[in-house]
Motif scaffolding. Sequence first.
Motif, short mmCIF file in Angstrom:
data_model
loop_
_atom_site.label_atom_id
_atom_site.label_comp_id
_atom_site.label_asym_id
_atom_site.label_seq_id
_atom_site.Cartn_x
_atom_site.Cartn_y
_atom_site.Cartn_z
N TYR A 310 0.79 -1.32 0.36
CA TYR A 310 -0.21 0.24 0.10
C TYR A 310 0.49 1.32 -0.19
CZ TYR A 310 -3.52 -2.97 1.28
OH TYR A 310 -4.53 -4.65 1.72
N ALA A 311 2.15 0.90 -0.10
CA ALA A 311 2.78 2.67 0.37
C ALA A 311 3.47 2.58 -1.33
CB ALA A 311 4.62 1.58 1.38
N ASP A 312 3.26 3.94 -1.37
CA ASP A 312 4.00 4.63 -2.32
C ASP A 312 5.33 4.35 -2.55
OD1 ASP A 312 1.99 6.10 -4.14
OD2 ASP A 312 2.05 6.83 -1.69
N TYR A 313 6.86 4.38 -1.36
CA TYR A 313 8.23 3.90 -1.44
C TYR A 313 7.89 3.15 -0.04
CZ TYR A 313 8.44 7.05 -4.85
OH TYR A 313 8.30 8.18 -5.87
N VAL A 314 8.74 1.97 -0.15
CA VAL A 314 9.24 0.81 0.70
C VAL A 314 10.99 1.70 0.91
CG1 VAL A 314 10.08 -0.65 2.16
CG2 VAL A 314 7.48 -0.40 1.27
N ILE A 315 12.20 1.92 1.53
CA ILE A 315 12.97 2.93 1.43
C ILE A 315 13.85 1.99 2.97
CG2 ILE A 315 12.77 4.23 -0.19
CD1 ILE A 315 13.19 6.23 3.25
N ASP A 316 15.04 1.75 2.47
CA ASP A 316 16.27 1.37 3.51
C ASP A 316 17.04 2.64 3.33
OD1 ASP A 316 17.85 -0.31 4.67
OD2 ASP A 316 18.65 -1.55 3.53
N LEU A 317 17.22 3.10 4.51
CA LEU A 317 17.71 4.42 4.33
C LEU A 317 19.50 3.52 4.79
CD1 LEU A 317 15.72 5.89 7.32
CD2 LEU A 317 15.28 6.47 5.03
N ALA A 318 19.79 2.84 5.41
CA ALA A 318 20.86 2.26 4.70
C ALA A 318 21.60 0.86 5.14
CB ALA A 318 21.82 3.45 6.68
N PRO A 319 21.37 0.41 4.05
CA PRO A 319 21.78 -0.78 3.82
C PRO A 319 22.50 -1.74 4.63
CG PRO A 319 21.43 0.04 1.60
CD PRO A 319 21.52 1.18 2.42
N TYR A 320 22.23 -2.69 4.65
CA TYR A 320 23.09 -3.81 6.22
C TYR A 320 22.84 -3.29 7.08
CZ TYR A 320 24.34 -6.32 2.01
OH TYR A 320 24.18 -7.13 0.51
N MET A 321 22.27 -2.26 7.90
CA MET A 321 21.55 -1.71 9.26
C MET A 321 20.87 -1.66 9.21
SD MET A 321 24.73 1.27 8.80
CE MET A 321 24.60 2.01 10.21
N THR A 322 20.73 -1.48 10.82
CA THR A 322 18.81 -1.69 10.83
C THR A 322 19.25 -0.64 12.50
OG1 THR A 322 18.70 -3.95 11.16
CG2 THR A 322 16.97 -2.72 12.41
N PHE A 323 18.09 0.61 12.57
CA PHE A 323 18.48 1.80 13.34
C PHE A 323 17.79 1.04 14.32
CE2 PHE A 323 18.95 4.06 8.67
CZ PHE A 323 20.38 4.56 9.71
N ALA A 324 18.32 2.14 15.64
CA ALA A 324 17.43 1.73 16.52
C ALA A 324 16.39 2.31 16.42
CB ALA A 324 18.78 2.55 18.00
N THR A 325 15.76 2.40 16.95
CA THR A 325 14.18 2.47 17.74
C THR A 325 14.27 4.43 17.27
OG1 THR A 325 12.69 1.06 18.30
CG2 THR A 325 12.24 2.61 18.95
N GLU A 326 14.77 5.06 18.31
CA GLU A 326 15.09 6.12 18.95
C GLU A 326 15.44 7.02 17.75
OE1 GLU A 326 18.29 4.76 21.60
OE2 GLU A 326 16.44 3.93 20.32
N HIS A 327 16.13 6.56 16.62
CA HIS A 327 16.97 6.89 15.87
C HIS A 327 16.21 7.23 14.50
CE1 HIS A 327 21.25 5.66 17.42
NE2 HIS A 327 20.43 6.55 18.07
N GLY A 328 15.34 6.28 14.13
CA GLY A 328 13.96 6.62 13.11
C GLY A 328 14.05 7.18 12.81
N ILE A 329 13.13 7.92 13.71
CA ILE A 329 12.87 9.98 13.04
C ILE A 329 14.47 10.27 12.84
CG2 ILE A 329 11.57 12.12 14.04
CD1 ILE A 329 9.42 10.29 15.43
N PRO A 330 14.82 10.76 13.50
CA PRO A 330 15.69 10.93 12.50
C PRO A 330 16.52 10.69 11.53
CG PRO A 330 15.80 10.96 15.09
CD PRO A 330 15.04 10.43 14.91
N ALA A 331 17.11 10.00 11.29
CA ALA A 331 17.07 9.42 10.45
C ALA A 331 16.74 8.91 8.31
CB ALA A 331 17.56 7.49 10.12
#
Length: 351
Positions: A310-331
Amino acid sequence: MKFLIKTQRGMEAVAANYIKDVLEDAKVWIAPQGYSGLVLVETEDKDAEQKLFDIPEIERVIPVLFEVPATIEDILSVSEQIAAYIKEGESFAVKTKRRGKHEFSSVDVNVALGGKIKELTNAEVDLTFPDKAVLVEIIGDRAYISITGKEEWKKFTPEKIDARKLFKKVTIVQMPYWGDYKACRNFGEKIGRAAQAFEVRELIIAPKEKMDAYELMEFIKGVKIGQESRHQIQREAYPWKVEKVPVSVWDLYQVIRDKRRNKRLLIITDPKGHSVSEVKENLAKDLYYAKEVVVFIGSSEGIPRGLFRYADYVIDLAPYMTFATEHGIPAALIVLWTIYEEELRKKGDNV
Protein backbone atom coordinates in the motif's frame (compact mmCIF):
# COMPACT_ATOMS: atom_id res chain seq x y z
CA MET A 1 47.16 46.23 17.97
CA LYS A 2 44.63 44.95 20.45
CA PHE A 3 42.38 41.91 19.98
CA LEU A 4 39.36 40.67 21.90
CA ILE A 5 39.42 36.88 21.89
CA LYS A 6 36.34 34.76 22.54
CA THR A 7 36.55 31.14 23.70
CA GLN A 8 34.29 28.55 25.25
CA ARG A 9 33.75 29.40 28.92
CA GLY A 10 36.52 27.88 30.99
CA MET A 11 38.89 27.68 28.01
CA GLU A 12 40.23 31.23 28.24
CA ALA A 13 43.29 30.27 30.29
CA VAL A 14 44.18 27.43 27.92
CA ALA A 15 43.86 29.76 24.93
CA ALA A 16 45.94 32.41 26.69
CA ASN A 17 48.82 29.98 27.18
CA TYR A 18 48.89 29.14 23.48
CA ILE A 19 48.66 32.84 22.61
CA LYS A 20 51.80 33.50 24.67
CA ASP A 21 53.56 30.72 22.76
CA VAL A 22 52.79 32.11 19.29
CA LEU A 23 53.03 35.83 20.14
CA GLU A 24 56.14 36.36 22.21
CA ASP A 25 55.58 40.10 22.73
CA ALA A 26 51.89 39.75 23.63
CA LYS A 27 50.35 41.26 26.74
CA VAL A 28 47.48 39.01 27.75
CA TRP A 29 44.54 39.63 30.10
CA ILE A 30 42.58 36.49 30.94
CA ALA A 31 38.86 36.90 31.74
CA PRO A 32 39.02 40.72 31.96
CA GLN A 33 37.06 42.05 34.93
CA GLY A 34 36.06 38.45 35.72
CA TYR A 35 34.13 37.71 32.48
CA SER A 36 34.85 34.14 31.42
CA GLY A 37 35.28 33.16 27.81
CA LEU A 38 37.23 36.34 27.03
CA VAL A 39 40.90 37.17 26.56
CA LEU A 40 42.34 40.59 25.71
CA VAL A 41 45.56 40.55 23.73
CA GLU A 42 47.89 43.42 22.83
CA THR A 43 50.73 42.81 20.37
CA GLU A 44 52.89 44.47 17.70
CA ASP A 45 53.09 41.31 15.58
CA LYS A 46 51.74 42.11 12.09
CA ASP A 47 50.74 38.47 11.54
CA ALA A 48 48.99 38.23 14.90
CA GLU A 49 45.47 37.73 13.55
CA GLN A 50 46.40 34.71 11.43
CA LYS A 51 48.49 33.23 14.25
CA LEU A 52 45.52 33.58 16.61
CA PHE A 53 43.21 31.87 14.13
CA ASP A 54 45.57 28.89 14.15
CA ILE A 55 44.69 28.19 17.80
CA PRO A 56 41.61 25.89 17.84
CA GLU A 57 40.61 26.90 21.38
CA ILE A 58 39.91 30.39 20.02
CA GLU A 59 36.41 30.79 18.58
CA ARG A 60 36.49 34.44 17.49
CA VAL A 61 39.26 36.95 16.93
CA ILE A 62 37.96 40.52 17.03
CA PRO A 63 40.50 43.22 16.08
CA VAL A 64 39.84 46.27 18.23
CA LEU A 65 39.76 49.39 16.05
CA PHE A 66 38.61 51.79 18.74
CA GLU A 67 38.74 51.65 22.53
CA VAL A 68 36.74 54.27 24.44
CA PRO A 69 35.08 54.69 27.85
CA ALA A 70 31.82 52.81 28.09
CA THR A 71 29.38 55.69 27.66
CA ILE A 72 27.10 56.36 24.72
CA GLU A 73 28.69 59.81 24.26
CA ASP A 74 32.20 58.37 24.00
CA ILE A 75 31.07 55.61 21.65
CA LEU A 76 29.40 58.19 19.39
CA SER A 77 32.60 60.25 19.42
CA VAL A 78 34.21 57.75 17.02
CA SER A 79 31.19 57.37 14.75
CA GLU A 80 32.84 59.30 11.90
CA GLN A 81 35.86 57.01 11.95
CA ILE A 82 33.54 53.99 12.02
CA ALA A 83 31.51 55.34 9.10
CA ALA A 84 34.68 55.55 6.99
CA TYR A 85 34.79 51.73 6.91
CA ILE A 86 31.30 51.44 5.37
CA LYS A 87 31.20 51.98 1.61
CA GLU A 88 28.33 53.40 -0.40
CA GLY A 89 25.79 50.71 -1.23
CA GLU A 90 26.78 48.45 1.66
CA SER A 91 24.38 47.48 4.43
CA PHE A 92 25.34 47.44 8.09
CA ALA A 93 24.17 46.55 11.57
CA VAL A 94 25.34 47.57 15.03
CA LYS A 95 25.59 44.67 17.47
CA THR A 96 26.33 45.47 21.10
CA LYS A 97 27.27 43.00 23.83
CA ARG A 98 27.20 44.66 27.23
CA ARG A 99 28.86 43.19 30.34
CA GLY A 100 28.51 44.96 33.66
CA LYS A 101 26.15 47.60 35.04
CA HIS A 102 25.46 50.73 33.00
CA GLU A 103 22.83 53.43 32.74
CA PHE A 104 22.00 52.33 29.20
CA SER A 105 21.08 49.10 27.44
CA SER A 106 22.63 47.33 24.44
CA VAL A 107 19.62 48.42 22.39
CA ASP A 108 20.28 52.06 23.32
CA VAL A 109 23.79 51.77 21.88
CA ASN A 110 22.52 50.03 18.73
CA VAL A 111 19.92 52.74 18.11
CA ALA A 112 22.19 55.72 18.84
CA LEU A 113 25.26 54.51 16.95
CA GLY A 114 23.24 52.96 14.12
CA GLY A 115 21.35 56.20 13.61
CA LYS A 116 24.57 58.22 13.52
CA ILE A 117 26.23 55.88 11.00
CA LYS A 118 23.16 55.96 8.76
CA GLU A 119 23.16 59.75 8.90
CA LEU A 120 26.84 59.88 7.92
CA THR A 121 26.79 57.21 5.20
CA ASN A 122 23.17 56.87 4.08
CA ALA A 123 23.81 53.11 4.15
CA GLU A 124 20.94 50.69 4.65
CA VAL A 125 20.44 48.95 7.97
CA ASP A 126 20.18 45.15 7.68
CA LEU A 127 19.88 43.41 11.02
CA THR A 128 19.82 39.91 9.52
CA PHE A 129 22.51 39.68 6.81
CA PRO A 130 24.54 42.92 6.85
CA ASP A 131 27.59 43.47 4.64
CA LYS A 132 29.35 45.03 7.62
CA ALA A 133 28.75 44.47 11.32
CA VAL A 134 29.83 47.10 13.83
CA LEU A 135 30.62 45.18 17.01
CA VAL A 136 30.54 47.07 20.28
CA GLU A 137 31.92 44.85 23.03
CA ILE A 138 31.47 46.51 26.42
CA ILE A 139 33.43 45.12 29.37
CA GLY A 140 32.85 47.09 32.54
CA ASP A 141 33.96 50.67 31.98
CA ARG A 142 35.58 50.12 28.54
CA ALA A 143 34.03 49.73 25.08
CA TYR A 144 35.93 47.87 22.35
CA ILE A 145 34.69 48.56 18.82
CA SER A 146 35.36 46.48 15.74
CA ILE A 147 34.02 46.19 12.18
CA THR A 148 33.67 42.82 10.49
CA GLY A 149 32.37 41.53 7.17
CA LYS A 150 29.73 38.86 6.67
CA GLU A 151 29.91 36.00 9.13
CA GLU A 152 31.27 32.75 7.72
CA TRP A 153 29.24 30.59 10.09
CA LYS A 154 25.62 31.54 10.58
CA LYS A 155 22.44 29.60 11.32
CA PHE A 156 20.11 31.51 9.04
CA THR A 157 21.32 32.79 5.67
CA PRO A 158 19.61 33.48 2.31
CA GLU A 159 21.61 30.64 0.74
CA LYS A 160 20.03 28.04 3.03
CA ILE A 161 16.59 26.64 2.28
CA ASP A 162 14.28 26.37 5.28
CA ALA A 163 13.94 22.66 6.07
CA ARG A 164 10.47 23.29 7.46
CA LYS A 165 9.26 23.53 3.84
CA LEU A 166 9.29 19.73 3.92
CA PHE A 167 8.80 18.89 7.58
CA LYS A 168 5.60 20.93 7.97
CA LYS A 169 3.88 18.49 5.59
CA VAL A 170 5.37 15.30 7.10
CA THR A 171 3.28 13.06 9.37
CA ILE A 172 5.25 10.49 11.36
CA VAL A 173 3.50 7.20 12.10
CA GLN A 174 5.51 5.59 14.88
CA MET A 175 4.90 2.13 16.26
CA PRO A 176 5.20 2.33 20.06
CA TYR A 177 7.88 0.55 22.05
CA TRP A 178 6.63 -2.08 24.43
CA GLY A 179 8.07 -4.11 27.30
CA ASP A 180 9.61 -2.85 30.54
CA TYR A 181 7.82 0.29 31.79
CA LYS A 182 11.03 2.26 32.29
CA ALA A 183 12.25 1.37 28.80
CA CYS A 184 8.89 2.38 27.32
CA ARG A 185 9.12 5.79 28.90
CA ASN A 186 12.77 6.27 27.89
CA PHE A 187 12.06 5.43 24.27
CA GLY A 188 8.96 7.61 24.34
CA GLU A 189 11.02 10.59 25.53
CA LYS A 190 13.49 10.19 22.67
CA ILE A 191 10.75 9.87 20.07
CA GLY A 192 8.79 12.82 21.43
CA ARG A 193 11.95 14.94 21.45
CA ALA A 194 12.81 13.95 17.86
CA ALA A 195 9.34 14.64 16.47
CA GLN A 196 9.26 18.06 18.13
CA ALA A 197 12.81 18.87 17.03
CA PHE A 198 11.83 18.49 13.36
CA GLU A 199 8.52 20.34 13.89
CA VAL A 200 6.61 17.75 11.86
CA ARG A 201 2.98 18.13 10.93
CA GLU A 202 1.80 15.38 13.29
CA LEU A 203 3.05 12.41 15.29
CA ILE A 204 0.74 9.40 15.23
CA ILE A 205 1.47 6.64 17.72
CA ALA A 206 0.18 3.52 15.99
CA PRO A 207 0.08 0.08 17.65
CA LYS A 208 -0.38 -2.77 15.17
CA GLU A 209 -2.46 -4.86 17.58
CA LYS A 210 -3.79 -4.96 21.10
CA MET A 211 -1.10 -4.06 23.60
CA ASP A 212 -0.72 -3.56 27.33
CA ALA A 213 -2.42 -0.31 28.28
CA TYR A 214 0.12 0.58 30.96
CA GLU A 215 3.07 0.01 28.66
CA LEU A 216 1.42 2.30 26.12
CA MET A 217 0.67 4.81 28.89
CA GLU A 218 4.35 4.93 29.90
CA PHE A 219 5.40 5.34 26.27
CA ILE A 220 2.99 8.25 25.77
CA LYS A 221 4.11 9.87 29.03
CA GLY A 222 7.64 9.68 27.72
CA VAL A 223 6.61 11.26 24.42
CA LYS A 224 5.06 14.17 26.30
CA ILE A 225 8.14 14.67 28.50
CA GLY A 226 10.48 14.59 25.49
CA GLN A 227 8.30 16.94 23.50
CA GLU A 228 8.02 19.45 26.35
CA SER A 229 11.78 19.54 26.94
CA ARG A 230 12.56 20.11 23.27
CA HIS A 231 9.81 22.71 22.85
CA GLN A 232 11.23 24.73 25.74
CA ILE A 233 14.64 24.82 24.06
CA GLN A 234 13.07 25.84 20.74
CA ARG A 235 11.18 28.70 22.37
CA GLU A 236 14.45 30.09 23.72
CA ALA A 237 16.59 29.42 20.64
CA TYR A 238 14.42 30.43 17.68
CA PRO A 239 13.43 33.96 16.65
CA TRP A 240 10.01 32.68 15.54
CA LYS A 241 7.12 31.09 17.38
CA VAL A 242 7.31 27.29 17.56
CA GLU A 243 4.12 25.27 17.97
CA LYS A 244 3.94 21.89 19.69
CA VAL A 245 3.57 18.97 17.30
CA PRO A 246 0.08 17.39 17.56
CA VAL A 247 0.25 13.85 18.96
CA SER A 248 -2.48 11.25 18.48
CA VAL A 249 -3.05 7.50 18.80
CA TRP A 250 -4.46 5.44 15.92
CA ASP A 251 -4.48 1.81 14.85
CA LEU A 252 -1.68 1.22 12.33
CA TYR A 253 -3.87 -0.49 9.75
CA GLN A 254 -6.51 2.23 9.91
CA VAL A 255 -3.84 4.90 9.38
CA ILE A 256 -2.66 3.34 6.15
CA ARG A 257 -6.25 2.82 4.95
CA ASP A 258 -7.17 6.43 5.60
CA LYS A 259 -4.01 8.01 4.18
CA ARG A 260 -4.11 5.78 1.09
CA ARG A 261 -7.76 6.64 0.49
CA ASN A 262 -6.92 10.34 0.67
CA LYS A 263 -4.02 9.97 -1.79
CA ARG A 264 -1.21 10.95 0.54
CA LEU A 265 2.40 10.02 -0.24
CA LEU A 266 3.14 6.93 1.88
CA ILE A 267 6.71 5.98 2.74
CA ILE A 268 7.67 2.95 4.83
CA THR A 269 11.21 2.68 6.19
CA ASP A 270 12.43 -0.91 6.35
CA PRO A 271 15.71 -2.80 5.71
CA LYS A 272 13.88 -4.92 3.10
CA GLY A 273 13.12 -1.87 0.96
CA HIS A 274 14.91 -0.25 -1.97
CA SER A 275 18.05 1.76 -1.35
CA VAL A 276 17.59 5.51 -1.49
CA SER A 277 19.81 5.86 -4.55
CA GLU A 278 17.48 3.57 -6.53
CA VAL A 279 14.37 5.67 -6.00
CA LYS A 280 15.59 9.17 -5.18
CA GLU A 281 14.84 10.75 -8.57
CA ASN A 282 11.14 9.84 -8.53
CA LEU A 283 10.91 10.25 -4.77
CA ALA A 284 12.25 13.81 -5.00
CA LYS A 285 9.52 14.81 -7.44
CA ASP A 286 6.81 13.12 -5.38
CA LEU A 287 8.03 14.84 -2.20
CA TYR A 288 7.91 18.19 -3.97
CA TYR A 289 4.31 17.85 -5.15
CA ALA A 290 2.83 15.94 -2.20
CA LYS A 291 0.30 17.69 0.03
CA GLU A 292 1.19 15.38 2.90
CA VAL A 293 4.06 12.92 3.33
CA VAL A 294 3.34 10.04 5.71
CA VAL A 295 6.40 8.21 7.01
CA PHE A 296 5.94 4.87 8.80
CA ILE A 297 8.62 3.85 11.32
CA GLY A 298 8.82 0.56 13.21
CA SER A 299 9.87 -0.11 16.77
CA SER A 300 10.74 -3.40 18.48
CA GLU A 301 9.42 -4.95 15.27
CA GLY A 302 9.35 -3.45 11.82
CA ILE A 303 6.26 -2.32 9.92
CA PRO A 304 4.19 -5.41 8.97
CA ARG A 305 5.13 -6.64 5.50
CA GLY A 306 1.50 -6.78 4.42
CA LEU A 307 1.43 -2.97 4.42
CA PHE A 308 4.30 -2.68 1.94
CA ARG A 309 2.01 -3.06 -1.07
CA TYR A 310 0.00 0.00 0.00
CA ALA A 311 3.05 2.25 0.25
CA ASP A 312 4.34 4.45 -2.56
CA TYR A 313 7.88 3.76 -1.40
CA VAL A 314 9.54 1.24 0.88
CA ILE A 315 13.07 2.51 1.48
CA ASP A 316 16.13 1.15 3.21
CA LEU A 317 17.82 4.17 4.76
CA ALA A 318 21.22 2.48 5.24
CA PRO A 319 21.62 -0.98 3.63
CA TYR A 320 22.92 -3.74 5.90
CA MET A 321 22.20 -1.63 8.97
CA THR A 322 19.23 -1.66 11.33
CA PHE A 323 18.50 1.58 13.20
CA ALA A 324 17.68 1.72 16.87
CA THR A 325 14.07 2.76 17.54
CA GLU A 326 14.99 6.26 18.67
CA HIS A 327 17.05 6.89 15.52
CA GLY A 328 14.21 6.19 13.09
CA ILE A 329 12.74 9.70 12.94
CA PRO A 330 16.03 11.64 12.60
CA ALA A 331 17.47 9.19 10.06
CA ALA A 332 14.36 9.14 7.87
CA LEU A 333 13.81 12.89 7.88
CA ILE A 334 17.44 13.80 7.21
CA VAL A 335 17.49 11.45 4.21
CA LEU A 336 14.21 12.83 2.88
CA TRP A 337 15.34 16.43 3.39
CA THR A 338 18.57 15.80 1.45
CA ILE A 339 16.56 14.47 -1.50
CA TYR A 340 13.94 17.20 -1.26
CA GLU A 341 16.50 20.02 -1.04
CA GLU A 342 18.16 18.86 -4.28
CA GLU A 343 14.79 19.03 -6.02
CA LEU A 344 14.09 22.51 -4.68
CA ARG A 345 17.44 23.78 -5.94
CA LYS A 346 16.84 22.24 -9.37
CA LYS A 347 13.58 24.14 -9.58
CA GLY A 348 15.12 27.32 -8.22
CA ASP A 349 12.72 27.27 -5.28
CA ASN A 350 14.86 28.51 -2.39
CA VAL A 351 12.40 30.78 -0.64
